[in-house]
Design an enzyme around this catalytic site. Structure first.
Site, PDB file in Angstrom:
ATOM      1  N   ARG A 173       0.853  -1.230  -0.007  1.00 59.67           N
ATOM      2  CA  ARG A 173       0.124   0.025  -0.005  1.00 59.67           C
ATOM      3  C   ARG A 173       0.846   1.153  -0.036  1.00 59.67           C
ATOM      4  O   ARG A 173       0.655   2.253  -0.634  1.00 59.67           O
ATOM      5  CB  ARG A 173      -0.747  -0.103   1.051  1.00 59.67           C
TER       6      ARG A 173
ATOM      7  N   VAL B  34      -7.731  -1.464  -5.595  1.00 63.84           N
ATOM      8  CA  VAL B  34      -7.024  -2.638  -5.018  1.00 63.84           C
ATOM      9  C   VAL B  34      -6.520  -2.214  -3.657  1.00 63.84           C
ATOM     10  O   VAL B  34      -6.300  -0.954  -3.387  1.00 63.84           O
ATOM     11  CB  VAL B  34      -5.840  -3.075  -5.941  1.00 63.84           C
ATOM     12  N   GLU B  35      -6.261  -3.263  -2.767  1.00 66.77           N
ATOM     13  CA  GLU B  35      -5.749  -3.246  -1.466  1.00 66.77           C
ATOM     14  C   GLU B  35      -6.344  -2.431  -0.645  1.00 66.77           C
ATOM     15  O   GLU B  35      -5.725  -1.410   0.108  1.00 66.77           O
ATOM     16  CB  GLU B  35      -4.079  -2.871  -1.762  1.00 66.77           C
ATOM     17  N   GLY B  36      -7.505  -2.260  -0.672  1.00 65.67           N
ATOM     18  CA  GLY B  36      -8.661  -1.587   0.202  1.00 65.67           C
ATOM     19  C   GLY B  36      -9.108  -0.164  -0.589  1.00 65.67           C
ATOM     20  O   GLY B  36      -8.108   0.601  -1.018  1.00 65.67           O
TER      21      GLY B  36
END
Length: 867
Positions: free
Chosen positions: A410, A532-534
């Site tokens: 992130r 993506v990734e939250g």
């Protein structure tokens, strides 16, 4: 030597008139002190997590109690050294140590404790573990309301080694030369030559230690690799990013058993096995760690302990081509077979592609992206304990592994892509705005273009500055979850705006696909990075402040954990609650005072500041750090006021979103000043830094104003009033921040659309093809000085009313030829295989032929009369 609880006097049971006669041993006191802070509890988490187990609330509270006692003893020891035993006795029995909330009684303390406990929701075990993961540092300084630019500059200095720079200049350029971005997007894959090159040259093992055959590069180097690849091909960026952030390689190096390391690490290092990480499922997106439909149960088969797992994973990058997958599973042990060696919970398993029952290969098609992305599934898959990452003892330890992976994925990989987009757009679109003419004038001279270019430039600077600082933080062995969330949400959002504005400027040349289109694929891929990734919408409105208040506030975590204690530990809970309550009040009053005084002084300094003050670098740094300190105090005061919401805070996502905006602007403001401090001397950097800082300060101010206007909760009106008094004591006069002036906007645009050191600072990180090779970005960047000089000559000829020399004529002709080539877009005989088949007629034309055939007059030129 630690004293037992029974040897500690209860301050609330003592009186001033009857001080203790017991003598204190200063040596014993000195050895007792332990600083209570999350930094110390979680420092160097990368190595500690290898041995630590998930911490329960009770264990954490016991540590808090011990450290609070230690702090009292340490203060006593220091005082004794200065003033003797008499002063020590007076300090140990100071009324402050006997006081209770509101100074009334223990009974009231207990009642208030129970009231607070009633409105505070229970923290789940997963949340408890999460609170102990990662690290905190500069983010806590912001929550404390008093960060320091000097500490950042002294602590973090990201640099590349000679080996890392050589890789960027050689191997990376060779890889880009093998990749045609348009072909990749159409074929939805790289050539085997490109795959083999990435494997052979270590692109999938940049972070793997050298002793296992990897590159052993720093995080800063990996970020630069991803950024530069992203200026050429976003699909290559995603493909290289995963093995170096979310792949299990680095996790194996930290947590793997010796047998796992010896088998997997050499194969990952030389590219034999391409890795991926399977976490997200159909019902687990931003809440990926809930691990719904990813269950496994400990069983025994033929005398061997293992797990039986059923799982459905999706959106897994590289899964269609991966040779090994790290699987996030929710492990349960109903039969107690683990026997204390490991425990239930989030567990990571390592499975090779041919593992019995594992199904991999099917692909998703994320928008128009070509990078490999697909599913990982299995039903009743037997997984021996030897396949659990770290072995049986690491069962239930996956949260810590995941957090460290996520901090890099992130906070580094996605922002690096956004930084690359900024570099490419500044370089290519900045040049295009001079190459392209309308009404016989370069479009760079139009006010609308100048506004867009200046915003592109300051967002690009903010992203580059943020990534540099974040890289240095990670390379300092920190895993800052809150800062990584800020970086992911802020940088990818700014990256999207950069590309959108670039598309607006490039217009028609940006929407027609082909080899000459350098923006279309980035434009179509940006929403993927946002998601993506939250998803950003969740990260902004829930995660950043939800984590930040509990992890980074100096006193919030202790207070929350005290309220989580069971009934039988109520006495301890009340004691901690009482102590933390006073600390919170004191912290809030301090921040209110700082907010008030800094608000007034900042408003005055802004009102009296010269419009050209930014040209002096020292004054630029001093002024903007003062504004960030003021905004930090404003933010910290607002964070303190969030205590009025209790457990309701987690549902007030509109408030948390605004506070996330303020926190992100403050952090990135410090990152921008940190960047300027390290790059002073670059021509034009002052005005671009000024432009970026003015925008960030206004973003923070507006977010805090909106928060004060809409503070929720039963005490919302009171909290709103206190916030406005502290943050904006003079009303509108103490909200002095404005958008950059037109003069600054025009100057920034000029520097980014003409040859300058500032422009070179961005283009130095852009892939440049060799001379003579067709590559639109490289051709635009190289054409810029020629077109600028040709325009200068043409203007001079008009002023002087003379004819050009032969040399000038040649230069103008060269510029005209370059312009004619560089504004062209691709055109194709056919777009599909069916269209390319001999005899193919487009359906619409076939319909036209049928209708014309029925008419007597076949064309306009047919003069035959119709009866």
């Amino acid at each position: 030597t630690q004293q037992s609880d029974s040897s500690q006097p209860d301050p609330s049971s003592q009186t001033v008139k009857q001080p203790s006669k017991r003598k204190h041993n200063p040596r014993r006191l000195r050895t007792f002190y332990t600083l209570r802070s999350q930094e110390d509890l979680h420092r160097n988490t990368r190595t500690q997590h290898q041995f630590a187990k998930p911490t329960t609330t009770t264990m954490i509270v016991q540590q808090i109690l011990k450290n609070n006692r230690s702090a009292v003893t340490h203060r006593g020891s220091a005082l004794m050294n200065r003033a003797g035993p008499g002063a020590l006795r007076q300090q140990l029995h100071h009324p402050e140590q006997r006081r209770t909330i509101l100074g009334i009684s223990k009974a009231l303390d207990k009642r208030l404790y129970r009231m607070a406990k009633g409105v505070m929701p229970t923290i789940s075990k997963t949340e408890q573990i999460a609170l102990g993961c990662g690290s905190i540092g500069f983010d806590r300084d912001i929550f404390a309301g008093d960060p320091s630019l000097q500490s950042l500059v002294e602590k973090y200095d990201p640099k590349l080694t000679a080996e890392e720079q050589s890789f960027l200049d050689n191997e990376l350029n060779e890889l880009c030369a093998l990749i045609n971005d348009h072909d990749v997007s159409m074929q939805k894959d790289f050539t085997k030559e490109a795959w083999d090159f990435m494997r052979d040259k270590g692109f999938f093992s940049l972070k793997i230690p050298k002793e296992w055959g990897g590159k052993g590069f720093s995080t800063h180097a990996v970020s630069h690799v991803l950024s530069k690849i992203g200026t050429h091909c976003v699909d290559a960026n995603a493909t290289v990013a995963v093995p170096n952030s979310l792949g299990p390689g680095e996790l194996l190096a930290r947590y793997g058993t010796q047998e796992q390391k010896e088998y997997f690490m050499p194969r990952l290092a030389d590219g034999t096995l391409i890795p991926c990480f399977g976490l997200t499922g159909p019902h687990s997106g931003s809440d990926a760690t809930s691990l719904i439909q990813s269950d496994c149960v400990v069983e025994e088969r033929n005398g061997e302990i293992g797990v039986v797992a059923s799982f459905k994973k999706r959106y897994i990058t590289l899964a269609p081509v991966a040779g090994v997958v790290g699987l996030g599973l929710n492990l349960s042990d109903p039969k107690g077979l683990l026997k204390g060696n490991g425990e239930a919970g989030f567990t990571v398993a390592l499975l090779e592609r041919d593992h019995p029952g594992l199904m991999m290969g099917r692909r998703h098609m994320p928008l128009n992206a070509a990078f490999m992305n697909g599913t990982v599934e299995g039903e009743d898959v037997w997984i021996p304990m030897s396949n659990i990452l770290g072995g049986q003892k690491q069962c239930g330890f996956g949260w810590h592994m995941f957090v460290e992976c996520l901090a890099e994925g992130r906070g580094v990989s996605l922002p690096a892509g956004a930084a690359g987009a900024g570099r490419a757009v500044v370089g290519a679109v900045g040049a295009y705005s001079r190459v392209r003419k309308q009404f016989r004038v370069p479009i760079a001279e139009f006010g609308g273009i100048q506004e867009a270019m200046s915003l592109i430039g300051s967002d690009a600077l903010i992203n580059v500055a943020g990534t540099d600082l974040m890289n240095a933080i990670i390379d300092n062995h920190e895993a800052p979850m809150v800062i990584s969330s800020i970086m992911k949400q802020n940088c990818t959002e700014r990256g999207r705006r950069i590309v959108e504005r670039g598309m607006d400027i490039a217009a028609g040349s940006a929407i027609c696909r082909g080899d000459t289109n350098y923006l279309g694929n980035s434009y179509m891929n940006m929403p993927i990075g946002i998601t993506v990734e939250g998803a950003n919408i969740m990260t902004r409105s829930f995660q950043i402040i939800g984590q930040g208040l509990t992890r980074c506030h100096p006193h919030m975590l202790d207070l929350i954990l005290a309220l989580q204690l069971p009934q039988e530990q109520e006495e301890e809970g009340v004691k901690i609650f009482r102590q933390q309550f006073y600390k919170v009040v004191q912290h809030g009053l301090s921040n209110f005072g700082r907010s008030l005084t800094r608000g007034v002084s900042s408003s005055v300094s802004t009102a009296t500041r010269s419009s050209s003050a930014y040209k002096n670098g020292d004054k630029l740094l001093k002024y903007h750090e003062d504004q960030l300190k003021r905004l930090s105090a404003n933010f910290a005061l607002t964070a303190d006021l969030c205590f009025t919401l209790g457990g309701r805070l987690k549902f007030e996502e509109l408030l948390m979103g605004r506070l996330s905006d303020a926190l992100g602007a403050v952090f990135l403001g410090y990152a921008t000043l940190h960047h300027y401090s390290r790059h002073r001397g670059v021509e034009g950097l002052e005005v671009l830094t000024e432009h970026a800082m003015l925008r960030l300060e206004k973003e923070a101010q507006d977010a805090l104003k909106e928060a004060s206007d809409n503070f929720p909760g039963p005490l919302g009106m009171l909290a709103s009033t206190v916030m406005k008094l502290g943050c904006f004591p003079m009303g509108g006069l103490s909200r002095p921040y404005r958008a950059p002036s037109d003069g600054i906007t025009k100057e920034v645009s000029r520097l980014l659309t003409t040859p300058s050191e500032l422009r070179d600072m961005f283009t130095d990180g852009v892939y440049m093809a060799k001379e003579g090779e067709m590559h639109q970005v490289s051709d635009l960047i190289r054409a810029l000085p020629v077109c600028i000089e040709a325009d200068r000559i043409a203007s001079s000829l008009r002023r002087q009313k003379r004819q050009p020399t032969a040399e000038e004529t040649d230069l103008i002709a060269q510029a005209d030829a370059l312009r004619d080539v560089l504004i062209q877009v691709n055109v194709f005989d056919h777009l599909t295989d069916a269209e390319g088949q001999e005899g193919y007629v487009r359906p619409a034309l076939a319909g036209t032929d049928e209708r014309m055939e029925a008419l007597e007059r076949k064309s306009f030129t047919d003069q035959k009369e119709v009866a």
